[in-house]
Scaffold this motif. Structure first.
Motif, PDB file in Angstrom:
ATOM      1  N   GLY A 169      41.888   8.565 -14.482  1.00  0.00           N
ATOM      2  CA  GLY A 169      42.268   8.872 -15.848  1.00  0.00           C
ATOM      3  C   GLY A 169      42.459   7.583 -16.616  1.00  0.00           C
ATOM      4  N   MET A 170      42.215   7.635 -17.907  1.00  0.00           N
ATOM      5  CA  MET A 170      42.430   6.449 -18.740  1.00  0.00           C
ATOM      6  C   MET A 170      42.845   6.882 -20.134  1.00  0.00           C
ATOM      7  SD  MET A 170      38.448   5.302 -19.153  1.00  0.00           S
ATOM      8  CE  MET A 170      38.083   5.805 -17.460  1.00  0.00           C
ATOM      9  N   ILE A 171      43.650   6.038 -20.777  1.00  0.00           N
ATOM     10  CA  ILE A 171      44.058   6.247 -22.161  1.00  0.00           C
ATOM     11  C   ILE A 171      43.761   4.959 -22.913  1.00  0.00           C
ATOM     12  CG2 ILE A 171      45.993   6.708 -23.714  1.00  0.00           C
ATOM     13  CD1 ILE A 171      47.239   8.406 -21.489  1.00  0.00           C
ATOM     14  N   ASN A 172      43.130   5.098 -24.063  1.00  0.00           N
ATOM     15  CA  ASN A 172      42.712   3.941 -24.848  1.00  0.00           C
ATOM     16  C   ASN A 172      43.826   3.528 -25.807  1.00  0.00           C
ATOM     17  OD1 ASN A 172      41.305   1.963 -26.195  1.00  0.00           O
ATOM     18  ND2 ASN A 172      39.917   3.356 -27.262  1.00  0.00           N
ATOM     19  N   VAL A 173      44.314   2.296 -25.667  1.00  0.00           N
ATOM     20  CA  VAL A 173      45.362   1.792 -26.552  1.00  0.00           C
ATOM     21  C   VAL A 173      44.816   0.724 -27.502  1.00  0.00           C
ATOM     22  CG1 VAL A 173      47.154   2.338 -24.874  1.00  0.00           C
ATOM     23  CG2 VAL A 173      46.180   0.042 -24.896  1.00  0.00           C
ATOM     24  N   GLY A 174      43.490   0.626 -27.593  1.00  0.00           N
ATOM     25  CA  GLY A 174      42.858  -0.355 -28.464  1.00  0.00           C
ATOM     26  C   GLY A 174      41.886   0.292 -29.428  1.00  0.00           C
ATOM     27  N   GLY A 175      40.809  -0.447 -29.744  1.00  0.00           N
ATOM     28  CA  GLY A 175      39.783   0.060 -30.640  1.00  0.00           C
ATOM     29  C   GLY A 175      38.886   1.080 -29.958  1.00  0.00           C
ATOM     30  N   PRO A 176      37.947   1.674 -30.703  1.00  0.00           N
ATOM     31  CA  PRO A 176      37.080   2.725 -30.145  1.00  0.00           C
ATOM     32  C   PRO A 176      36.313   2.256 -28.909  1.00  0.00           C
ATOM     33  CG  PRO A 176      36.851   2.604 -32.530  1.00  0.00           C
ATOM     34  CD  PRO A 176      37.659   1.413 -32.125  1.00  0.00           C
ATOM     35  N   ALA A 177      36.274   3.116 -27.895  1.00  0.00           N
ATOM     36  CA  ALA A 177      35.609   2.798 -26.631  1.00  0.00           C
ATOM     37  C   ALA A 177      34.422   3.721 -26.412  1.00  0.00           C
ATOM     38  CB  ALA A 177      36.590   2.930 -25.471  1.00  0.00           C
ATOM     39  N   VAL A 178      33.455   3.220 -25.660  1.00  0.00           N
ATOM     40  CA  VAL A 178      32.329   4.020 -25.199  1.00  0.00           C
ATOM     41  C   VAL A 178      32.315   3.931 -23.676  1.00  0.00           C
ATOM     42  CG1 VAL A 178      29.834   4.352 -25.234  1.00  0.00           C
ATOM     43  CG2 VAL A 178      31.012   3.537 -27.294  1.00  0.00           C
ATOM     44  N   ILE A 179      32.403   5.083 -23.019  1.00  0.00           N
ATOM     45  CA  ILE A 179      32.395   5.137 -21.557  1.00  0.00           C
ATOM     46  C   ILE A 179      31.125   5.855 -21.123  1.00  0.00           C
ATOM     47  CG2 ILE A 179      33.703   5.690 -19.489  1.00  0.00           C
ATOM     48  CD1 ILE A 179      35.244   3.990 -21.559  1.00  0.00           C
ATOM     49  N   GLU A 180      30.297   5.152 -20.386  1.00  0.00           N
ATOM     50  CA  GLU A 180      29.053   5.735 -19.897  1.00  0.00           C
ATOM     51  C   GLU A 180      29.179   6.050 -18.413  1.00  0.00           C
ATOM     52  OE1 GLU A 180      26.014   2.911 -20.718  1.00  0.00           O
ATOM     53  OE2 GLU A 180      26.078   3.195 -22.900  1.00  0.00           O
ATOM     54  N   THR A 181      28.625   7.190 -18.005  1.00  0.00           N
ATOM     55  CA  THR A 181      28.503   7.528 -16.590  1.00  0.00           C
ATOM     56  C   THR A 181      27.028   7.809 -16.307  1.00  0.00           C
ATOM     57  OG1 THR A 181      28.793   9.926 -16.826  1.00  0.00           O
ATOM     58  CG2 THR A 181      30.796   8.582 -16.714  1.00  0.00           C
ATOM     59  N   ALA A 182      26.725   8.201 -15.087  1.00  0.00           N
ATOM     60  CA  ALA A 182      25.328   8.439 -14.721  1.00  0.00           C
ATOM     61  C   ALA A 182      24.685   9.531 -15.561  1.00  0.00           C
ATOM     62  CB  ALA A 182      25.238   8.789 -13.238  1.00  0.00           C
ATOM     63  N   ASP A 183      25.488  10.487 -16.054  1.00  0.00           N
ATOM     64  CA  ASP A 183      24.890  11.612 -16.777  1.00  0.00           C
ATOM     65  C   ASP A 183      25.550  11.941 -18.114  1.00  0.00           C
ATOM     66  OD1 ASP A 183      27.245  12.482 -15.699  1.00  0.00           O
ATOM     67  OD2 ASP A 183      26.435  14.288 -14.772  1.00  0.00           O
ATOM     68  N   LYS A 184      26.588  11.179 -18.528  1.00  0.00           N
ATOM     69  CA  LYS A 184      27.268  11.491 -19.781  1.00  0.00           C
ATOM     70  C   LYS A 184      27.707  10.215 -20.491  1.00  0.00           C
ATOM     71  CE  LYS A 184      29.135  16.031 -18.464  1.00  0.00           C
ATOM     72  NZ  LYS A 184      30.373  16.844 -18.302  1.00  0.00           N
ATOM     73  N   VAL A 185      27.948  10.355 -21.801  1.00  0.00           N
ATOM     74  CA  VAL A 185      28.515   9.277 -22.606  1.00  0.00           C
ATOM     75  C   VAL A 185      29.715   9.845 -23.359  1.00  0.00           C
ATOM     76  CG1 VAL A 185      28.150   7.636 -24.484  1.00  0.00           C
ATOM     77  CG2 VAL A 185      26.294   8.112 -22.875  1.00  0.00           C
ATOM     78  N   PHE A 186      30.861   9.161 -23.252  1.00  0.00           N
ATOM     79  CA  PHE A 186      32.086   9.602 -23.920  1.00  0.00           C
ATOM     80  C   PHE A 186      32.513   8.546 -24.934  1.00  0.00           C
ATOM     81  CE2 PHE A 186      32.165  11.401 -19.646  1.00  0.00           C
ATOM     82  CZ  PHE A 186      32.464  12.739 -19.882  1.00  0.00           C
ATOM     83  N   ARG A 187      32.899   8.986 -26.117  1.00  0.00           N
ATOM     84  CA  ARG A 187      33.460   8.095 -27.134  1.00  0.00           C
ATOM     85  C   ARG A 187      34.953   8.389 -27.237  1.00  0.00           C
ATOM     86  NH1 ARG A 187      29.594   5.310 -29.735  1.00  0.00           N
ATOM     87  NH2 ARG A 187      27.445   6.048 -29.429  1.00  0.00           N
ATOM     88  N   ILE A 188      35.760   7.383 -26.911  1.00  0.00           N
ATOM     89  CA  ILE A 188      37.201   7.568 -26.778  1.00  0.00           C
ATOM     90  C   ILE A 188      37.914   6.740 -27.841  1.00  0.00           C
ATOM     91  CG2 ILE A 188      39.161   7.482 -25.202  1.00  0.00           C
ATOM     92  CD1 ILE A 188      36.880   9.340 -24.309  1.00  0.00           C
ATOM     93  N   GLY A 189      38.609   7.417 -28.752  1.00  0.00           N
ATOM     94  CA  GLY A 189      39.332   6.742 -29.816  1.00  0.00           C
ATOM     95  C   GLY A 189      40.711   6.279 -29.378  1.00  0.00           C
ATOM     96  N   HIS A 190      41.421   5.684 -30.321  1.00  0.00           N
ATOM     97  CA  HIS A 190      42.771   5.179 -30.062  1.00  0.00           C
ATOM     98  C   HIS A 190      43.702   6.323 -29.655  1.00  0.00           C
ATOM     99  CE1 HIS A 190      46.078   2.374 -30.387  1.00  0.00           C
ATOM    100  NE2 HIS A 190      46.725   3.171 -31.217  1.00  0.00           N
ATOM    101  N   LYS A 191      44.398   6.147 -28.553  1.00  0.00           N
ATOM    102  CA  LYS A 191      45.346   7.117 -27.994  1.00  0.00           C
ATOM    103  C   LYS A 191      44.670   8.405 -27.527  1.00  0.00           C
ATOM    104  CE  LYS A 191      49.578   5.421 -30.194  1.00  0.00           C
ATOM    105  NZ  LYS A 191      50.748   5.745 -31.045  1.00  0.00           N
ATOM    106  N   GLU A 192      43.383   8.338 -27.259  1.00  0.00           N
ATOM    107  CA  GLU A 192      42.690   9.463 -26.633  1.00  0.00           C
ATOM    108  C   GLU A 192      42.518   9.179 -25.144  1.00  0.00           C
ATOM    109  OE1 GLU A 192      40.122  11.248 -30.372  1.00  0.00           O
ATOM    110  OE2 GLU A 192      39.092   9.953 -28.929  1.00  0.00           O
ATOM    111  N   ALA A 193      42.342  10.248 -24.366  1.00  0.00           N
ATOM    112  CA  ALA A 193      42.284  10.130 -22.912  1.00  0.00           C
ATOM    113  C   ALA A 193      40.936  10.597 -22.381  1.00  0.00           C
ATOM    114  CB  ALA A 193      43.409  10.947 -22.271  1.00  0.00           C
ATOM    115  N   LEU A 194      40.607  10.101 -21.193  1.00  0.00           N
ATOM    116  CA  LEU A 194      39.391  10.534 -20.498  1.00  0.00           C
ATOM    117  C   LEU A 194      39.710  10.743 -19.031  1.00  0.00           C
ATOM    118  CD1 LEU A 194      36.298  11.027 -20.423  1.00  0.00           C
ATOM    119  CD2 LEU A 194      36.034   8.576 -19.945  1.00  0.00           C
ATOM    120  N   TYR A 195      39.280  11.890 -18.505  1.00  0.00           N
ATOM    121  CA  TYR A 195      39.379  12.172 -17.075  1.00  0.00           C
ATOM    122  C   TYR A 195      37.985  12.078 -16.474  1.00  0.00           C
ATOM    123  CZ  TYR A 195      39.777  14.786 -12.714  1.00  0.00           C
ATOM    124  OH  TYR A 195      39.714  15.166 -11.392  1.00  0.00           O
TER     125      TYR A 195
END
Length: 241
Positions: free
Chosen positions: A42-68
C-alpha cells in the motif's frame, strides 16, 4: 529506500521519483524473483501527482490518495507527473497469501470518522483508505489521520493490539515544530521526538500515541493476525506509567 522489519515481516519505506522513473526491485531479505511475488503493498502520496505503472495497468495518484497493489503484481515503476512537483510515496508492505485486485482509493472513497473534541485537544478526522470496509486485503491496513487546528493529541486514550503491529508516518509538521511520540509498555512508557516526514515502528505490545507542538497529519499502517480495526486494548491516561 525501504526497511524490512521482523514485526510481522512488515516493510516501511518511500519513493520520490523526480526526473527519472524508479523501478521497484526485489530485496535480498525477500528471497523472491520480484518484490510482490509473495507480498501486498500500500502507498499514500504526500507529494505532487504520481504515476504508478505495473505490467498491465497505469495508476495516477494525486496528493493524499492511496494505491493498493496486490500479490503477484509485476514490473512496478514509480514516476512523477511533474518533476518540479515530485511525488512522495510513503510505502508499506506485508506478506500476502491471496491475490486481491490492485486499486486506487481517493479521500472521497475513504471510510471517514470524525472523533475527539477541541476541549481534549484531539479533534481529528480519520480517513480509512486501505481497510476491509473499503477494499479487500490480506492483512495490510493503511489510513491517514488529520488533526484539526488547535488539536495536538493523537490516539488518546492510548491502546495496544497484540494481534497487530503498527507504523506511523508524520507529515505536514510545520517548520521548527515537532512531535513527541509515546511508545513502550503502558507500564513503562518512553518517548521519541519526531520531525516532519519521519516514520516510527510500533511492535504489537507497545502503545503508539503522540502530542505535537502544532497540529499535523500522520499515516498509520498495520498488519498481523486480523483486519478488525476496532480490536484494541485501551489504557486510559491515569493508568499509564
Amino acid at each position: 529506500s525501504i526497511v524490512y522489519t521482523l514485526y510481522d515481516r512488515y516493510m516501511v519505506g518511500g519513493a520520490m521519483p523526480v526526473k527519472k522513473a524508479l523501478l521497484l526491485e526485489t530485496a535480498d531479505d525477500l528471497k523472491s524473483d520480484y518484490f510482490l511475488e509473495r507480498r501486498e503493498m500500500g502507498m499514500i502520496n504526500v507529494g505532487g501527482p504520481a504515476v504508478i505503472e505495473t505490467a498491465d495497468k497505469v495508476f495516477r495518484i494525486g496528493h493524499k490518495e492511496a494505491l493498493y497493489l496486490g500479490k503477484e503484481t509485476k514490473n512496478v515503476v514509480f514516476k512523477s507527473a511533474d518533476p518540479k512537483k515530485p511525488a512522495k510515496l510513503y510505502i508499506n508492505s506485508a506478506p500476502a497469501h491471496h491475490k486481491y485486485p490492485s486499486r486506487k482509493v481517493t479521500l472521497k472513497e475513504a471510510d471517514v470518522v470524525v472523533t475527539g473534541t477541541p476541549e481534549a485537544s484531539n479533534h481529528r478526522t480519520i480517513n480509512k483508505l486501505l481497510v476491509n470496509s473499503v477494499l479487500p486485503t490480506c492483512q495490510l491496513q493503511m489510513g491517514m489521520t488529520e488533526l484539526k487546528p488547535g488539536s495536538v493529541w493523537n490516539t488518546m486514550p492510548v491502546h495496544t493490539h497484540n494481534r497487530r503491529m503498527e507504523a506511523y508516518f508524520y507529515f505536514e509538521v510545520p517548520e521548527k515544530q515537532g512531535i513527541c511520540h509515546f511508545m513502550g509498555s503502558p507500564d513503562e512508557t518512553r518517548h521519541i521526538w519526531m520531525k516532519n516526514e519521519q516514520a516510527v515502528l510500533s511492535p504489537s505490545w507497545s502503545i503508539h500515541s503522540a502530542s505535537g507542538t502544532s497540529n499535523y497529519t500522520f499515516i498509520w499502517g498495520m498488519a498481523g493476525e486480523n483486519l478488525d480495526y476496532g480490536d484494541m486494548d485501551v489504557r486510559y491516561p491515569d493508568t499509564l506509567k
